[in-house]
Design a protein around this motif. Structure first.
Motif, PDB file in Angstrom:
ATOM      1  N   ILE A 194     -17.419  15.403  34.785  1.00 25.99           N
ATOM      2  CA  ILE A 194     -15.909  15.891  35.019  1.00 25.99           C
ATOM      3  C   ILE A 194     -15.232  15.907  33.634  1.00 25.99           C
ATOM      4  O   ILE A 194     -15.085  14.480  33.190  1.00 25.99           O
ATOM      5  CB  ILE A 194     -15.217  15.668  36.095  1.00 25.99           C
ATOM      6  N   SER A 195     -14.904  16.640  33.089  1.00 23.36           N
ATOM      7  CA  SER A 195     -13.925  16.293  31.623  1.00 23.36           C
ATOM      8  C   SER A 195     -13.112  17.407  31.074  1.00 23.36           C
ATOM      9  O   SER A 195     -13.719  18.680  31.278  1.00 23.36           O
ATOM     10  CB  SER A 195     -15.011  15.937  30.473  1.00 23.36           C
ATOM     11  N   GLN A 196     -11.929  17.267  30.959  1.00 27.97           N
ATOM     12  CA  GLN A 196     -11.048  18.152  30.503  1.00 27.97           C
ATOM     13  C   GLN A 196     -11.510  18.859  29.057  1.00 27.97           C
ATOM     14  O   GLN A 196     -11.628  19.980  28.820  1.00 27.97           O
ATOM     15  CB  GLN A 196      -9.660  17.630  30.406  1.00 27.97           C
ATOM     16  N   GLU A 211     -15.615  16.295  25.349  1.00 26.79           N
ATOM     17  CA  GLU A 211     -15.957  15.727  24.395  1.00 26.79           C
ATOM     18  C   GLU A 211     -15.881  14.236  24.493  1.00 26.79           C
ATOM     19  O   GLU A 211     -16.254  13.358  23.546  1.00 26.79           O
ATOM     20  CB  GLU A 211     -15.038  16.112  23.147  1.00 26.79           C
ATOM     21  N   THR A 212     -15.630  13.702  25.637  1.00 29.61           N
ATOM     22  CA  THR A 212     -15.474  12.355  26.028  1.00 29.61           C
ATOM     23  C   THR A 212     -16.809  11.518  25.886  1.00 29.61           C
ATOM     24  O   THR A 212     -17.768  11.990  26.575  1.00 29.61           O
ATOM     25  CB  THR A 212     -14.936  12.035  27.209  1.00 29.61           C
ATOM     26  N   ALA A 213     -16.793  10.649  24.931  1.00 33.39           N
ATOM     27  CA  ALA A 213     -18.031  10.098  24.396  1.00 33.39           C
ATOM     28  C   ALA A 213     -18.933   9.460  25.610  1.00 33.39           C
ATOM     29  O   ALA A 213     -20.136   9.812  25.720  1.00 33.39           O
ATOM     30  CB  ALA A 213     -18.003   9.087  23.222  1.00 33.39           C
ATOM     31  N   LYS A 234       1.970   4.308  33.851  1.00 36.20           N
ATOM     32  CA  LYS A 234       1.797   3.406  32.729  1.00 36.20           C
ATOM     33  C   LYS A 234       1.504   3.997  31.537  1.00 36.20           C
ATOM     34  O   LYS A 234       2.042   3.437  30.259  1.00 36.20           O
ATOM     35  CB  LYS A 234       0.673   2.341  33.045  1.00 36.20           C
ATOM     36  N   GLU A 235       0.678   5.038  31.484  1.00 30.14           N
ATOM     37  CA  GLU A 235       0.468   5.695  29.924  1.00 30.14           C
ATOM     38  C   GLU A 235       1.349   6.315  29.472  1.00 30.14           C
ATOM     39  O   GLU A 235       1.358   6.298  28.015  1.00 30.14           O
ATOM     40  CB  GLU A 235      -0.944   6.639  30.097  1.00 30.14           C
ATOM     41  N   ILE A 236       2.398   6.918  30.006  1.00 32.31           N
ATOM     42  CA  ILE A 236       3.538   7.467  29.152  1.00 32.31           C
ATOM     43  C   ILE A 236       4.886   6.671  29.477  1.00 32.31           C
ATOM     44  O   ILE A 236       5.531   6.923  28.240  1.00 32.31           O
ATOM     45  CB  ILE A 236       3.762   8.974  29.709  1.00 32.31           C
TER      46      ILE A 236
HETATM   47  O1  M6R Z   1     -11.163  14.960  28.242  1.00 32.15           O
HETATM   48  P1  M6R Z   1     -11.482  14.049  29.600  1.00 32.15           P
HETATM   49  O2  M6R Z   1     -11.369  14.816  31.010  1.00 32.15           O
HETATM   50  O3  M6R Z   1     -13.006  13.519  29.700  1.00 32.15           O
HETATM   51  O4  M6R Z   1     -10.612  12.900  29.314  1.00 32.15           O
HETATM   52  C1  M6R Z   1     -10.953  11.699  30.334  1.00 32.15           C
HETATM   53  C2  M6R Z   1      -9.626  10.557  30.033  1.00 32.15           C
HETATM   54  O5  M6R Z   1      -9.688  10.190  28.763  1.00 32.15           O
HETATM   55  C3  M6R Z   1      -8.484  11.349  30.416  1.00 32.15           C
HETATM   56  O6  M6R Z   1      -8.286  11.767  31.625  1.00 32.15           O
HETATM   57  C4  M6R Z   1      -7.196  10.313  30.217  1.00 32.15           C
HETATM   58  O7  M6R Z   1      -7.364   9.140  31.373  1.00 32.15           O
HETATM   59  C5  M6R Z   1      -5.958  10.819  30.575  1.00 32.15           C
HETATM   60  N1  M6R Z   1      -5.090  10.449  29.391  1.00 32.15           N
HETATM   61  C6  M6R Z   1      -5.179  10.667  31.703  1.00 32.15           C
HETATM   62  O8  M6R Z   1      -3.899  11.404  31.470  1.00 32.15           O
END
Ligand code: M6R
Length: 607
Positions: free
Chosen positions: A344-346, A349-351, A485-487
Motif C-alpha cells: 500500500i502506498s500513496q 515510490e516509498t523505498a 505529531k507530524e504537523i
Molecule cells: O507514499 P506512501 O503512502 O508510501 O508513504 C508512506 C508514508 O511515508 C506516509 O504515509 C507518511 O507516514 C505520511 N507522512 C503520513 O501522513
C-alpha cells in the motif's frame, strides 16, 4: 525527499526551473538551488530554506540561459546550508541528486588520496568529481557518467549538465524516480510528472537502471546493461493547475475536504451499486485458494493495512500478516510460493515499500499494489494495481489517500469473503449499500469542523496527548496520533485501549488530553470503561463517538465530538475525518508549517 529537474529549452529557464521545483515542494525540503550554463560557463544560485529565499537570490541575477538543472534538497549528508545545497559542481560537471550514495565515504577517500578536496559534506559532490575525473581522462560525457555509475552503491536519480555542452542533459535512475518530458524542440527531466506538467503532458518514465541522454530534439535511452532501449511515451493526467490550493489556506485542508468526492470516485471503480456487488480488476490468482495474505506499507499506509487485517480476517476468515515495510524487508519472512501480497502506498515510490514488494516477488508472491500514482515504480512493478482515486496529494500529512486506501481495502475484503464463501450475496449487498452511504456521512462528519477547531485550540498546548481505540478502531488511534505529531509537533501516542493498564496509564496525569475513538460497536462498553479509568486519574477526555455514544457518555467528558451514526464496518473511514481535523486545527493554532512540516518528506525514497 529531494526533487530534481532539468530543462533543455528555447527560452530562459531559470524561472521555469523554479516553477517546476515549486511543484515538487510537497515532497519536503530544506534548501534549494538551480544551475545554468550562462555563456558556456556553469553558474548557480542556491539558498537554505524555502523557494522564496532562492527567488530572492535570483532577483539579484539576470540569467538568460536556456539550459539548466534545479533541486529541492531534503538533507541526508550534511546540514541544510547554502554550501551543501545542490546543484554541486566539480570542474565541467553540474549535478542534482535524489537518493543516497552508500559508499560515498570510500569514494571520497579515494578522491582525497588523489588530492581532490570536496567543498561540501554531501555524497552528491563526490559523484560530480568522479564524473569530472572521467572527463579529464578523455571520456565523453556519456561514457564518463556510465563508468561513474558502475562505482556507485545506493539509490539515486541524477540530472547532469556539462560545461561546454549547451545541448545536453544526462539523467539516470536507480531506486529513485525520474521522468522525461517531451516538448516542442525542448526536453525536460523531473522527479515526477507533476513537476513537468506546466511544460508538457507527454512523459517517458525511466525504468530502474536506465540512463537517458537528452538534446533539445532527441532522447536516447540505455537500460541497466547499457543497451540502447525504448520506453513507452505516456500522456500524463498531471495537470498544470493541480498545485492550486483553491480557497483553502492549506493543501491539507483542501485534501481533507475532498474526501467525500474522492472516496466516492474510488468506490465507483470497485463497487457496482446497480447490483450491489464488488468488482475488482482481474487478479492473477484465485482468491478462494489462498491460505494467508501479507500486507506491507509505511506510515499512514501501514495503518490502512492494519485496518485491512481486521476487515479481511473478520469477513474472509483468512490470516493476514501486516508489517512495516522497513522492518519487513530485513525480516526474511518465509512466504509460500504462489501466495499473495498487498503493498500500500500513496506515492508508489516509498523505498522500503518498493523493497518489500521486490522481496515478495522474489519469494514467488503475486503482488497487488494499492497505489495512488498509477505511473509510479510500485504500480509498474506490481502484478495488479488496485488504484486509489484520491488525485494528487500535496500536503505531507496523508489524509484523502488514507481514506481512499481504506475504501479499496474494504472492497477487497468483501470480494475476498465472497470468493471464499464466508459471506453470502445478501451480506455483500448489505456491505456495499453501507459503503454507498459513505460520501454523505463524510460530508456530515466534515460539518463538525468548527467545533473540532475549538476542541483543538483547547488541547494544543498539551505536551503529550494519548489516543485510544479498540479493535478495528485501534489503527485510527495510531493514525490520529501520527497526524497530530507530524504537523503540530505535539508528542502523541496511539494505544489499544485495553493495553493501557499494562504500562501507558502511568503517563496519565491531571489534564493530559486523551482522545478516545469509540463508535458504538460491539467493543464500545469496554472502551468506555477504559475511558473512565483514565478520566478517574485526571485525564481530559476528548470522546469521538457517534450520536448515540455522545448522548449516553458525552456529558462528563472534557469535550465530545459526535460523528454521524454508521455501520461499524465503515467506522475506520468515517472516524479518520475528526482525527485529521483535530490535528490540522491544532497545527494551524500553533502556527506550524502544516503542508511541509519540519524534517518530513512526502515521498520517502531513501531507506
Ligand atoms: O507514499 P506512501 O503512502 O508510501 O508513504 C508512506 C508514508 O511515508 C506516509 O504515509 C507518511 O507516514 C505520511 N507522512 C503520513 O501522513
Amino acid at each position: 525527499m529531494c526533487g530534481i529537474v532539468g530543462i533543455l529549452g528555447r527560452e530562459p529557464v531559470a524561472m521555469r526551473l523554479v516553477e517546476a521545483l515549486r511543484r515538487l515542494e510537497y515532497r519536503g525540503y530544506d534548501s534549494a538551488g538551480i544551475a545554468v550554463l550562462e555563456d558556456g560557463t556553469l553558474k548557480r544560485v542556491r539558498a537554505p530554506g524555502k523557494l522564496g529565499q532562492l527567488m530572492a537570490c535570483l532577483a539579484e541575477r539576470e540569467l538568460k540561459s536556456t539550459i539548466g538543472i534545479g533541486h529541492t534538497r531534503w538533507a541526508t549528508h550534511g546540514v541544510p546550508t547554502e554550501n551543501n545545497a545542490h546543484p554541486h559542481f566539480a570542474g565541467r560537471v553540474a549535478i542534482v541528486h535524489n537518493g543516497i550514495i552508500e559508499n560515498f565515504k570510500t569514494l571520497r577517500a579515494s578522491l582525497e588520496a588523489e588530492g581532490i578536496r570536496p567543498e561540501t559534506d554531501t555524497d552528491t559532490e563526490i559523484v560530480a568529481h568522479l564524473i569530472n575525473r572521467r572527463l579529464g581522462q578523455g571520456l565523453s560525457p556519456l561514457d564518463a557518467v556510465q563508468k561513474t555509475l558502475e562505482e556507485l552503491e545506493g539509490a539515486f536519480a541524477f540530472v547532469i549538465m556539462f560545461e561546454g555542452e549547451d545541448d545536453l542533459l544526462i539523467g539516470a535512475r536507480r531506486g529513485s524516480p525520474l521522468a522525461v518530458g517531451h516538448g516542442e524542440g525542448e526536453m525536460y527531466l523531473g522527479s515526477d510528472a507533476i513537476a513537468l506538467a506546466p511544460f508538457t503532458s507527454r512523459v517517458t518514465y525511466l525504468e530502474d537502471g536506465d540512463l537517458v541522454v537528452l538534446t533539445r530534439n532527441s532522447l536516447t535511452l540505455y537500460d541497466e546493461q547499457g543497451r540502447q532501449t525504448v520506453r513507452p511515451l505516456q500522456f500524463t493526467q498531471a495537470s498544470a493547475l493541480l498545485v492550486d490550493k483553491g480557497n483553502y489556506r492549506h493543501f491539507m485542508a483542501k485534501e481533507i475536504a475532498e474526501q467525500p468526492a474522492v472516496v466516492g470516485h474510488t468506490m465507483a471503480e470497485y463497487l457496482d451499486f446497480n447490483v450491489n456487488r464488488v468488482t475488482l480488476p482481474e487478479l492473477p490468482l484465485d482468491l478462494a485458494g489462498l491460505d494467508r495474505i501479507t500486507i506491507t506499507a509505511c506510515g499512514t499506509a501501514y495503518y490502512a493495512g492494519m485496518v485491512a487485517k481486521y476487515w479481511i480476517e473478520q469477513l474472509a476468515r483468512i490470516p493476514v500478516d501486516v508489517d512495516v515495510a522497513s522492518e519487513f524487508r530485513y525480516r526474511e519472512a518465509p512466504l509460500k510460493k504462489g501466495g499473495f501480497a498487498l503493498v500500500i502506498s500513496q506515492s508508489g515510490e516509498t523505498a522500503d515499500t518498493l523493497a518489500a514488494l521486490r522481496y515478495c516477488k522474489s519469494m514467488g508472491q503475486h503482488v497487488a499494489a494499492v497505489v495512488n500514482v498509477p505511473e509510479s515504480t510500485i504500480a509498474r512493478e506490481s502484478d495488479v494495481i488496485l488504484r486509489t482515486y484520491a488525485g494528487p496529494e500535496i500536503g505531507v500529512a496523508s489524509t484523502k489517500a488514507f481514506t481512499c486506501q481504506l475504501t479499496v481495502l474494504a472492497a477487497f475484503a468483501i470480494a475476498m469473503a465472497r470468493a471464499r464463501g464466508t459471506i453470502d450475496g445478501d451480506e455483500e449487498t448489505r456491505l456495499v449499500q453501507t459503503m454507498n452511504r459513505l460520501p454523505r456521512l463524510l460530508v456530515q462528519a466534515l460539518s463538525q469542523d468548527s467545533h473540532i477547531e475549538e476542541v483543538a485550540k483547547k488541547i494544543a498546548h498539551a505536551r503529550d496527548i494519548l489516543y485510544l481505540g479498540r479493535g478495528i478502531n485501534y489503527p485510527t488511534a495510531l493514525e490520529g496520533a501520527l497526524k497530530l505529531k507530524e504537523i503540530s509537533y505535539i508528542h502523541a501516542e496511539g494505544y489499544a485501549a485495553g493495553e493501557l493498564k499494562h504500562g501507558p496509564i502511568a503517563l496519565i496525569d491531571e489534564g493530559v488530553p486523551v482522545v478516545v475513538i469509540a463508535p458504538r460497536d460491539g467493543l464500545f462498553d469496554k472502551t468506555v470503561s477504559n475511558m473512565e479509568e483514565v478520566a478517574a486519574r485526571g485525564a481530559h477526555i476528548v470522546l469521538i463517538t457517534d450520536e448515540e455514544g455522545a448522548r449516553d457518555h458525552g456529558q462528563n467528558t472534557f469535550e465530545t465530538i459526535a460523528v454521524p451514526m454508521s455501520d461499524p464496518f465503515i467506522a475506520p473511514i468515517l472516524y479518520a475525518i475528526p482525527v485529521q481535523l483535530l490535528a490540522y486545527h491544532a497545527a494551524v493554532f500553533l502556527g506550524t508549517d502544516v503542508d511541509q512540516p519540519r524534517n518530513l518528506a512526502k515521498s520517502v525514497t531513501v531507506e
